[in-house]
Scaffold this active site. Structure first.
Site, short mmCIF file in Angstrom:
data_model
loop_
_atom_site.label_atom_id
_atom_site.label_comp_id
_atom_site.label_asym_id
_atom_site.label_seq_id
_atom_site.Cartn_x
_atom_site.Cartn_y
_atom_site.Cartn_z
N ASP A 1 7.74 -6.26 -3.01
CA ASP A 1 6.84 -7.35 -3.42
C ASP A 1 7.61 -8.61 -3.77
O ASP A 1 7.06 -9.71 -3.75
CB ASP A 1 5.98 -6.90 -4.60
CG ASP A 1 4.94 -5.91 -4.14
OD1 ASP A 1 5.28 -4.72 -4.02
OD2 ASP A 1 3.82 -6.34 -3.84
N ARG B 1 -2.75 -12.27 -8.39
CA ARG B 1 -1.86 -11.16 -8.77
C ARG B 1 -0.47 -11.77 -9.00
O ARG B 1 -0.06 -12.65 -8.23
CB ARG B 1 -1.81 -10.07 -7.69
CG ARG B 1 -3.12 -9.30 -7.58
CD ARG B 1 -2.98 -8.07 -6.70
NE ARG B 1 -2.28 -6.99 -7.36
CZ ARG B 1 -1.88 -5.88 -6.72
NH1 ARG B 1 -2.10 -5.75 -5.41
NH2 ARG B 1 -1.29 -4.91 -7.37
N GLN C 1 -2.30 4.81 -2.89
CA GLN C 1 -2.14 4.09 -1.61
C GLN C 1 -1.50 4.98 -0.55
O GLN C 1 -1.79 4.86 0.64
CB GLN C 1 -1.28 2.84 -1.79
CG GLN C 1 -1.94 1.71 -2.56
CD GLN C 1 -1.59 1.74 -4.03
OE1 GLN C 1 -1.33 2.80 -4.61
NE2 GLN C 1 -1.60 0.59 -4.67
N ASN D 1 8.93 -3.37 -6.39
CA ASN D 1 8.01 -2.69 -5.47
C ASN D 1 7.13 -1.75 -6.28
O ASN D 1 7.28 -1.64 -7.50
CB ASN D 1 8.80 -1.94 -4.38
CG ASN D 1 7.89 -1.45 -3.26
OD1 ASN D 1 7.04 -2.20 -2.76
ND2 ASN D 1 8.01 -0.19 -2.88
N LYS D 2 6.23 -1.07 -5.60
CA LYS D 2 5.25 -0.20 -6.26
C LYS D 2 5.91 0.74 -7.26
O LYS D 2 6.97 1.30 -6.99
CB LYS D 2 4.52 0.60 -5.16
CG LYS D 2 3.51 1.60 -5.64
CD LYS D 2 2.48 1.02 -6.57
CE LYS D 2 1.75 -0.16 -5.98
NZ LYS D 2 0.95 -0.90 -7.00
N ARG E 1 -4.72 -5.60 -0.43
CA ARG E 1 -3.53 -5.45 -1.27
C ARG E 1 -2.35 -5.33 -0.31
O ARG E 1 -2.50 -5.24 0.90
CB ARG E 1 -3.64 -4.30 -2.28
CG ARG E 1 -4.42 -3.09 -1.93
CD ARG E 1 -3.89 -2.27 -0.78
NE ARG E 1 -2.49 -1.94 -0.96
CZ ARG E 1 -1.67 -1.60 0.02
NH1 ARG E 1 -2.11 -1.52 1.27
NH2 ARG E 1 -0.41 -1.33 -0.20
N GLY E 2 -1.13 -5.29 -0.91
CA GLY E 2 0.08 -5.34 -0.08
C GLY E 2 0.54 -6.79 -0.04
O GLY E 2 -0.25 -7.71 0.21
N ALA E 3 1.85 -6.98 -0.31
CA ALA E 3 2.36 -8.34 -0.53
C ALA E 3 2.06 -9.32 0.61
O ALA E 3 1.48 -10.40 0.38
CB ALA E 3 3.86 -8.27 -0.81
O1 MRU Z 1 -0.47 -2.78 -5.60
P1 MRU Z 1 -0.28 -2.90 -4.12
O2 MRU Z 1 -0.98 -1.84 -3.34
O3 MRU Z 1 -0.56 -4.29 -3.62
O4 MRU Z 1 1.29 -2.65 -3.93
C1 MRU Z 1 1.83 -2.71 -2.64
C2 MRU Z 1 3.29 -2.41 -2.61
O5 MRU Z 1 3.93 -2.22 -3.61
C3 MRU Z 1 3.96 -2.48 -1.28
O6 MRU Z 1 5.03 -1.58 -1.21
C4 MRU Z 1 4.48 -3.91 -1.03
O7 MRU Z 1 3.49 -4.84 -1.31
C5 MRU Z 1 4.96 -4.08 0.35
S1 MRU Z 1 3.60 -4.06 1.50
C6 MRU Z 1 4.22 -4.41 3.03
#
Ligand code: MRU
Length: 349
Positions: free
Chosen positions: A240, A90, A199, A250-251, A49-51
């Site tokens: 994201d 996603r 996370q 973002n999250k 996970r993570g963009a």
């Molecule tokens: O649902 P996730 O864990 O994929 O969400 C991740 C985030 O929101 C991060 O802040 C974002 O992807 C940036 S990661 C460098």
């Protein structure tokens, strides 16, 4: 994994190994995938996970798909369909689509199936390498910006995980925090636990502890108290998707942080590679926000946290308007006050 080897995946040419982030920090389990279907599942189910990380994983997934269809007469159309499908793993992070578009452009250059795998693999490796380079550049730019306007070390608050586990390198927002730490300029990084996937608690705390950073975990709701007590100079988060007007997806929980930060006079810095900028989407209200199953809130493993029939609202990202963001950092430079568009965002693409 050793200290400096935190990585969400390992590429072996015929197999992509993915560190199952759902199990951290209790267990370090690597899952091996040799086809695009496995990579799709790993992204969709959030093993990775993570963009930026999901974009890189998807690029490797395309190489795996190419391996399985290189001999077929319709390899070109089959790979195109695989990319369309991987892009749906996603919906919110634009880096996924961006990486697949790069793979598509590379595919369009392939004249002969004999070159297919070599060319696609070289492109996936380049996407991975460039993300690591972008992380390093953003770390320096972000840390310089924070230290430019203060005498002593900084106290920051971060949300979710934006570190090595979320990227191809040292991280975006957490890369800035790492850089501050390496310069001896970090008092403390406060880490929101980041409900419901935790996370912050499971991943960011794990990364920061391994490196001996001064860090402290808090429930998401404690961010206001930290700011009220003057214990946060900057909120530093990832993204994201950043739309043409500077709105930031973002999250979930980032928007309340930005509102609080404005109230308490705390700076908000968004750190993301240029692959997160989405010039095609005019504003944040046009972003598709992923909603996940209510079970994520109703239970934790086998333990019920809520009645099993209760209705649940579980969006996993939110949108922070550009007007609440002070600085956007990409590897290309810094955009001050994106809401005012003084530095046009497209100069950072
Ligand atoms: O649902 P996730 O864990 O994929 O969400 C991740 C985030 O929101 C991060 O802040 C974002 O992807 C940036 S990661 C460098």
């Amino acid at each position: 994994m050793t200290q400096d080897q935190v990585t969400p995946f390992r590429w072996h040419g015929e197999v992509l190994e993915v560190l199952d982030q759902r199990l951290l920090p209790a267990e370090e389990v690597w899952q091996a995938y040799s086809d695009a279907e496995g990579v799709y599942r790993a992204i969709h189910e959030m093993q990775v996970r993570g963009a930026p990380a999901i974009g890189i994983a998807a690029a490797y997934g395309v190489v795996l798909a190419a391996r399985s269809c290189a001999e077929a007469p319709d390899w070109y159309s089959r790979l195109g369909a695989t990319m369309d499908w991987l892009a749906q793993a996603r919906p919110t992070a634009v880096n996924l689509v961006w990486a697949l578009e790069r793979m598509r452009a590379c595919l369009a250059q392939v004249a002969d199936s004999a070159d297919l795998i070599t060319m696609l693999e070289a492109e996936a490796l380049a996407i991975h390498r460039e993300d690591a380079e972008a992380n390093r550049a953003m770390g320096v730019l972000g840390a310089d910006r924070i230290l430019a306007e203060r005498e002593g070390p900084a106290q920051v608050l971060t949300h979710c995980n934006t570190g090595a586990l979320a990227t191809g390198g040292q991280g975006t927002a957490l890369g800035v925090v790492r850089e501050l730490f390496q310069r001896g300029a970090l008092t403390c990084v406060h880490m929101d636990e980041t409900r419901p996937w935790l996370q912050g608690a499971r991943l960011t705390a794990w990364e920061c502890e391994r490196e001996g950073m001064p860090c402290s975990l808090n429930v998401d709701g404690a961010a206001a108290t930290l700011m009220a007590q003057g214990r946060v100079d900057w909120v530093v988060v990832g993204a994201d998707r950043i739309t043409a007007n500077g709105d930031v997806a973002n999250k979930i929980g980032t928007l309340p942080l930005a509102i609080l930060a404005r109230h308490y006079g705390v700076g908000v810095m968004v750190v993301a590679p240029s692959s997160t900028l989405d010039a095609e989407t005019p504003s944040g209200d046009r972003i598709e926000i992923e909603e996940r199953d209510g079970t994520e809130l109703r239970r934790s493993g086998r333990r019920w946290l809520a009645p099993n029939s209760v209705a649940v609202f579980n969006p996993v990202f939110d949108v922070t308007p550009a007007s609440l963001v002070d600085v956007i950092v990409t590897e290309k430079g810094i955009c001050e006050a994106p809401g005012d568009q003084v530095t046009p965002l497209d100069s950072l693409t």
